[in-house]
Scaffold this active site. Structure first.
Site, PDB file in Angstrom:
ATOM      1  N   CYS A 125       0.836  -1.196   0.000  1.00 27.48           N
ATOM      2  CA  CYS A 125       0.000   0.000   0.000  1.00 27.48           C
ATOM      3  C   CYS A 125       0.879   1.258   0.000  1.00 27.48           C
ATOM      4  O   CYS A 125       1.570   1.517  -0.981  1.00 27.48           O
ATOM      5  CB  CYS A 125      -0.984  -0.023   1.163  1.00 27.48           C
TER       6      CYS A 125
ATOM      7  N   HIS B 149      -4.122  -4.596  -0.131  1.00 24.48           N
ATOM      8  CA  HIS B 149      -3.707  -5.168   1.157  1.00 24.48           C
ATOM      9  C   HIS B 149      -3.818  -6.689   1.087  1.00 24.48           C
ATOM     10  O   HIS B 149      -4.917  -7.230   1.269  1.00 24.48           O
ATOM     11  CB  HIS B 149      -4.581  -4.635   2.288  1.00 24.48           C
TER      12      HIS B 149
ATOM     13  N   GLU C  75      -2.911  -8.804   3.254  1.00 29.78           N
ATOM     14  CA  GLU C  75      -3.267  -9.321   4.575  1.00 29.78           C
ATOM     15  C   GLU C  75      -4.767  -9.212   4.846  1.00 29.78           C
ATOM     16  O   GLU C  75      -5.273  -9.820   5.791  1.00 29.78           O
ATOM     17  CB  GLU C  75      -2.468  -8.604   5.662  1.00 29.78           C
TER      18      GLU C  75
END
Length: 203
Positions: free
Chosen positions: A79, A182, A184
């Site tokens: 990001c 992202h 994650e």
């Protein structure tokens, strides 16, 4: 060990836990010496480009990052961490980045689309990369950003996405990668990308 840089600008714990879920040892580090000595480094981040660069400078991380990159060790920006890899940003003025990749960071144009770009969006793979191994073309990942990178060298782009315009979603060259979304927060396929990065560390 994968060093996750703590410079006060990221959701560090979720990145660390995501790596641990795919069997990679990851530690949050604040010491530039630990970053410079790590087998691989991850630069996450949310927030403003200017503040992030100021924090990296004050923490002594800029030189450590360049040492890792120059040594050929795997490096991943996530990001804001992706955006910092580039030469400059237009966010709140003109600010210099790490300069690892040529290009600049620009704001999405105002118009019919909402800014920030937030939510799930499909990603088109444009160049083969170990980072995207096992990722089907047009898979969806989770984005949250108001700015996008415009690489000066189109060969850097591994995958792209569309939001009013086509922008780089994944970039990479040699040992350095950057992801605008992202991983994650992107369920199974996001974890697969982190697992793929982990494989480059073990290679």
């Amino acid at each position: 060990m994968i060093a996750v840089i703590d410079y006060g600008m990221g959701n560090l714990r979720s990145v660390q836990k995501a790596f641990q879920r795919v069997g990679c040892q990851a530690e949050i580090v604040r010491d530039p010496a630990a970053v410079a000595a790590a087998r691989a480094v991850v630069l996450p981040g949310v927030g403003a480009f200017r503040d992030a660069m100021a924090n990296l400078q004050s923490a002594g991380m800029v030189e450590a990052i360049h040492r890792v990159v120059a040594a050929g060790r795997p490096f991943l920006g996530i990001c804001l961490g992706l955006q910092l890899l580039f030469e400059s940003s237009e966010e709140f003025g003109h600010h210099r980045g790490l300069g690892i990749f040529p290009g600049t960071v620009k704001r999405f144009p105002e118009g019919e689309l909402k800014v920030p770009h937030m939510g799930w969006n499909q990603v088109s793979v444009t160049n083969a990369s170990p980072l995207m191994e096992g990722i089907p073309d047009r898979s969806a990942f989770y984005f949250v950003h108001s700015y996008y990178v415009e690489p000066a060298d189109p060969r850097l782009v591994i995958a792209s996405a569309d939001y009013g315009l086509t922008f780089a979603a994944v970039v990479g060259r040699q040992n350095v990668y950057g992801i605008q979304f992202h991983p994650e927060k992107s369920s199974t396929l996001g974890l697969r990308i982190l697992e793929n990065f982990g494989k480059t560390v073990r290679a």
